[in-house]
Design an enzyme around this catalytic site. Structure first.
Site, PDB file in Angstrom:
ATOM      1  N   LYS A 173       0.536  -1.147   0.268  1.00 12.61           N
ATOM      2  CA  LYS A 173      -0.421   0.189  -0.309  1.00 12.61           C
ATOM      3  C   LYS A 173       0.696   1.750   0.588  1.00 12.61           C
ATOM      4  O   LYS A 173       2.056   1.668   1.131  1.00 12.61           O
ATOM      5  CB  LYS A 173      -0.944  -0.275   1.373  1.00 12.61           C
ATOM      6  CG  LYS A 173      -1.514   1.239   0.998  1.00 12.61           C
ATOM      7  CD  LYS A 173      -2.744   1.924   2.692  1.00 12.61           C
ATOM      8  CE  LYS A 173      -3.405   2.241   2.994  1.00 12.61           C
ATOM      9  NZ  LYS A 173      -4.063   2.439   4.167  1.00 12.61           N
ATOM     10  N   LYS A 206     -11.130  12.379   7.903  1.00 12.18           N
ATOM     11  CA  LYS A 206     -10.592  11.949   9.172  1.00 12.18           C
ATOM     12  C   LYS A 206     -10.457  13.237  10.450  1.00 12.18           C
ATOM     13  O   LYS A 206     -10.100  14.183   9.723  1.00 12.18           O
ATOM     14  CB  LYS A 206      -9.075  11.258   9.214  1.00 12.18           C
ATOM     15  CG  LYS A 206      -8.225   9.938   8.876  1.00 12.18           C
ATOM     16  CD  LYS A 206      -7.447   9.526   8.950  1.00 12.18           C
ATOM     17  CE  LYS A 206      -7.239   8.632   7.385  1.00 12.18           C
ATOM     18  NZ  LYS A 206      -7.506   7.119   8.462  1.00 12.18           N
ATOM     19  N   ASP A 250       1.490   6.127   6.058  1.00 12.64           N
ATOM     20  CA  ASP A 250       0.173   5.457   4.558  1.00 12.64           C
ATOM     21  C   ASP A 250       0.810   4.498   4.123  1.00 12.64           C
ATOM     22  O   ASP A 250      -0.064   3.709   3.247  1.00 12.64           O
ATOM     23  CB  ASP A 250      -1.342   5.919   4.884  1.00 12.64           C
ATOM     24  CG  ASP A 250      -2.191   5.081   4.854  1.00 12.64           C
ATOM     25  OD1 ASP A 250      -2.226   4.332   5.541  1.00 12.64           O
ATOM     26  OD2 ASP A 250      -3.011   5.502   4.883  1.00 12.64           O
ATOM     27  N   ASP A 278     -12.562   6.834   2.982  1.00 11.45           N
ATOM     28  CA  ASP A 278     -11.441   6.720   3.834  1.00 11.45           C
ATOM     29  C   ASP A 278     -10.825   5.087   4.205  1.00 11.45           C
ATOM     30  O   ASP A 278     -10.235   4.934   4.657  1.00 11.45           O
ATOM     31  CB  ASP A 278     -11.726   6.962   5.437  1.00 11.45           C
ATOM     32  CG  ASP A 278     -10.108   7.084   6.079  1.00 11.45           C
ATOM     33  OD1 ASP A 278      -9.190   6.769   5.620  1.00 11.45           O
ATOM     34  OD2 ASP A 278     -10.545   7.062   7.350  1.00 11.45           O
ATOM     35  N   GLU A 294      -9.651   3.132   1.626  1.00 10.74           N
ATOM     36  CA  GLU A 294      -8.555   3.636   0.084  1.00 10.74           C
ATOM     37  C   GLU A 294      -7.904   2.660   0.071  1.00 10.74           C
ATOM     38  O   GLU A 294      -7.755   2.447  -0.823  1.00 10.74           O
ATOM     39  CB  GLU A 294      -8.255   4.917   0.161  1.00 10.74           C
ATOM     40  CG  GLU A 294      -7.744   5.017   0.929  1.00 10.74           C
ATOM     41  CD  GLU A 294      -6.668   5.057   2.517  1.00 10.74           C
ATOM     42  OE1 GLU A 294      -7.931   5.310   3.087  1.00 10.74           O
ATOM     43  OE2 GLU A 294      -5.599   4.987   2.233  1.00 10.74           O
ATOM     44  N   ARG A 318      -7.851  -0.101   0.712  1.00 13.11           N
ATOM     45  CA  ARG A 318      -8.200  -1.870  -0.324  1.00 13.11           C
ATOM     46  C   ARG A 318      -8.489  -1.488  -1.963  1.00 13.11           C
ATOM     47  O   ARG A 318      -8.736  -2.289  -2.311  1.00 13.11           O
ATOM     48  CB  ARG A 318      -9.299  -2.510   0.626  1.00 13.11           C
ATOM     49  CG  ARG A 318     -10.782  -1.483   1.047  1.00 13.11           C
ATOM     50  CD  ARG A 318     -11.329  -1.639   2.138  1.00 13.11           C
ATOM     51  NE  ARG A 318     -11.192  -1.120   3.112  1.00 13.11           N
ATOM     52  CZ  ARG A 318     -11.473  -1.743   4.575  1.00 13.11           C
ATOM     53  NH1 ARG A 318     -12.930  -2.406   4.613  1.00 13.11           N
ATOM     54  NH2 ARG A 318     -11.397  -1.792   6.059  1.00 13.11           N
TER      55      ARG A 318
HETATM   56  N1  BES Z   1      -4.914   4.224   7.056  1.00 10.82           N
HETATM   57  C1  BES Z   1      -5.698   3.093   7.556  1.00 10.82           C
HETATM   58  C2  BES Z   1      -5.772   2.386   8.516  1.00 10.82           C
HETATM   59  C3  BES Z   1      -4.860   2.673   9.707  1.00 10.82           C
HETATM   60  C4  BES Z   1      -5.213   3.969  11.066  1.00 10.82           C
HETATM   61  C5  BES Z   1      -3.397   2.748   9.818  1.00 10.82           C
HETATM   62  C6  BES Z   1      -4.875   3.964  11.827  1.00 10.82           C
HETATM   63  C7  BES Z   1      -2.706   3.097  11.103  1.00 10.82           C
HETATM   64  C8  BES Z   1      -3.313   3.757  11.842  1.00 10.82           C
HETATM   65  C9  BES Z   1      -6.559   3.038   6.998  1.00 10.82           C
HETATM   66  O1  BES Z   1      -6.964   3.816   5.027  1.00 10.82           O
HETATM   67  C10 BES Z   1      -8.425   3.288   7.221  1.00 10.82           C
HETATM   68  O2  BES Z   1      -8.628   4.772   7.074  1.00 10.82           O
HETATM   69  N2  BES Z   1      -9.377   2.965   7.255  1.00 10.82           N
HETATM   70  C11 BES Z   1     -10.265   2.564   7.721  1.00 10.82           C
HETATM   71  C12 BES Z   1     -11.412   1.984   6.943  1.00 10.82           C
HETATM   72  C13 BES Z   1     -12.810   1.902   7.902  1.00 10.82           C
HETATM   73  C14 BES Z   1     -13.183   3.456   6.523  1.00 10.82           C
HETATM   74  C15 BES Z   1     -13.436   1.022   7.150  1.00 10.82           C
HETATM   75  C16 BES Z   1     -10.927   2.644   9.605  1.00 10.82           C
HETATM   76  O3  BES Z   1      -9.642   1.652  10.120  1.00 10.82           O
HETATM   77  O4  BES Z   1     -11.111   3.466  10.478  1.00 10.82           O
HETATM   78 ZN    ZN Z   2      -5.379   4.833   4.516  1.00 14.42          ZN
HETATM   79 MN    MN Z   3      -7.926   5.340   4.770  1.00 16.83          MN
END
Ligand code: BES
Ligand code: ZN
Ligand code: MN
Length: 494
Positions: A262, A274, A285, A344, A346, A348
């Site tokens: 990623k 966020k 990220d 968010d 993204e 995946r």
């Molecule tokens: N990059 C984030 C995941 C993340 C969160 C990495 C905290 C490191 C620390 C990812 O893109 C994300 O935002 N995931 C969301 C998914 C949700 C919207 C289904 C999440 O985990 O809140």
């Molecule tokens: Zn992310």
């Molecule tokens: Mn995200």
């Protein structure tokens, strides 16, 4: 930093400091016993008084100003019976950091007798740790706050097999440098580390390592049908890059391992923006992508007999005027349509096309790595990365290879239930499945793009960076999963 192997007797060695191991049982052997004798039993004293207990990474400094080594640093290795080679990385890292902070430039490090049972692994670990110990994230400070002075490390081979030890040090040097490279890419803020800059860094390093690289742009991705990847990029003013690195170490074989990382150079969340708290961490990220790039360069130098392709879809996730909006439907390279419920989620979306492309290139095994879900931090904290897989034999191979690196991986299930959660009413899939099992629904989403190829997914959101340091390591980016990638490749190529 200069690393060399020496065969001198510890007590006659010239250095700014001599580093010796102590276990929690307090028994001094080999170099530690010889050094203790040279300092008149001062190390035994420190152990008896409880000043140092031999805990892993714990240090005790003894001055020895009239001896050829001017100081003696005892570094703990924990319980003798629990010794594992990777602990020598922490041992060497703690030595480099403790002495480096005190302005000492040249050090000599002894190994415990326990290293005899696994000389290659121990040589690799001690070199890796000496290198990773030097990493600091203060790269933007005019005058770094905590410079580490160590610039030359001599390893005392003692009675270890010379060839095996040299081989280990050579391997560990490459691993340590790859880990630090991934950490530097990861810690660099997004205003500098744009997708273009990430691709340029990858190109420079690939050339140096003798790895082929192609950097594709948005037009190319459109022709390939990567609507999912492009839907994340369209909100950003920075052009996306799709990075493909190729290493062919076994041309006669049809086997191809794909590493997919990623590469979100900053994740604002997009329109599903966020909250401000800790959003600055989202520069990390692209840690999965950084690990892929660094691992590909390391294999270019190691030259194992294996074919590997590294794939890094790189883009920002921004809420621009052209950004994807919740409810929008996009189409991935394999023709599957995706309802974007939350912009968010993204990671995946870009991995979907990355995984499809791995299959297009003929991958026979795929490992992806991503800071994919906050949910993995709830499940495992910062102590381990989650592993989800569609193939028992392959994941067992991965876990067995990764275990001796000291990076921790914990397998979680991939039940059909999670795939059911990802069904959309209007499209083939939706990109979020609610709060329950967030790491596993994310993995179930990815599964829809890997086909039947044996696949291992690593969610490193809790382990790619840490906001605390250790005696052997600075806070910030950890380089996870570079060590596991390289260990898997060693395993598959032997
Ligand atoms: N990059 C984030 C995941 C993340 C969160 C990495 C905290 C490191 C620390 C990812 O893109 C994300 O935002 N995931 C969301 C998914 C949700 C919207 C289904 C999440 O985990 O809140
Ligand atoms: Zn992310
Ligand atoms: Mn995200």
């Amino acid at each position: 930093m200069q690393l060399r192997i020496v065969h001198d007797a510890p007590e006659s060695l010239r250095a700014g400091a001599l580093v010796v191991p102590v276990f929690s049982d307090g028994r001094l052997e080999g170099a530690a016993a010889a050094a203790d004798k040279a300092v008149g039993g001062a190390l035994s004293d420190a152990l008896q008084s409880g000043e140092t207990k031999g805990k892993l990474g714990e240090t005790a400094l003894i001055h020895a100003k009239d001896l050829p080594f001017r100081r003696l640093l005892a570094v703990g290795l924990g319980e003798r019976a629990a010794f594992e080679p990777f602990m020598l990385a922490r041992y060497a890292g703690a030595a480099v950091r403790t002495l480096g902070r005190n302005g000492i430039e040249e050090i000599a490090i002894a190994l415990p007798g326990e290293a005899k049972a696994a000389t290659v692994a121990c040589g690799a670990a001690i070199a890796e740790g000496a290198i990773t110990g030097t990493f600091e994230m203060s790269i933007y400070q005019a005058k770094p706050e905590k410079p580490l002075a160590v610039n030359a490390v001599a390893f005392l081979r003692g009675d270890l097999d010379a060839k095996a030890f040299e081989e280990g040090v050579a391997r560990g040097t490459i691993v340590g440098e790859a880990v630090n490279f991934a950490r530097r890419l990861a810690v660099t803020p997004s205003n500098d580390m744009t997708p273009t800059h990430l691709a340029n860094e990858a190109t420079g390093a690939a050339k140096e390592a003798g790895v082929a690289i192609e950097v594709h742009d948005a037009d190319w991705a459109r022709k390939e049908g990567m609507g999912s990847f492009l839907s994340v990029a369209q909100g950003s003013a920075q052009p996306p890059k799709f990075i493909v690195m190729t290493y062919k170490g076994d041309p006669s074989s049809k086997e191809l391992l794909a590493l997919v990382g990623k590469g979100i150079t900053f994740d604002t969340g997009g329109i599903s923006i966020k909250p401000a708290e800790r959003m600055e961490d989202m520069k990390y990220d692209m840690s999965g992508g950084a690990a892929v790039i660094a691992a590909m360069c390391a294999i270019g130098k190691r030259k194992p007999r294996i074919n590997v392709v590294g794939i890094v879809p790189a883009t920002e996730n921004m809420p621009g005027g052209r950004a994807t909006k919740p409810g929008d439907i996009v189409k991935a390279m394999n023709g599957k349509t995706i309802e974007v419920i939350n912009t968010d989620a993204e990671g995946r979306l870009i991995l979907a096309d990355g995984l499809c492309y791995a299959n297009k290139l003929g991958a026979t095994r795929i490992v992806d790595a991503a800071t994919l879900t906050g949910a993995v931090v709830i499940a495992l904290g910062h102590a381990a990365s989650a592993v989800v897989a569609n193939d028992d034999a392959f994941v067992e191979r991965f876990l067995a290879a990764a275990k001796p690196t000291g990076e921790r991986y914990w397998r979680m299930p991939l039940y059909e239930d999670y795939s059911d959660q990802m069904k959309s009413d209007i499209a083939d899939l939706k990109n979020t499945g609610g709060r329950a099992g967030g790491t596993l629904t994310a993995a179930a989403f990815l599964k829809a793009f890997v086909g039947d190829t044996p696949w291992v997914h690593l969610d490193v959101a809790g382990t790619a960076y840490l906001d605390r340091g250790f005696p052997w390591s600075a806070k910030g980016p950890t380089g996870t999963p570079v060590r596991a990638f390289l260990a898997l490749i060693e395993s598959l190529s032997s």
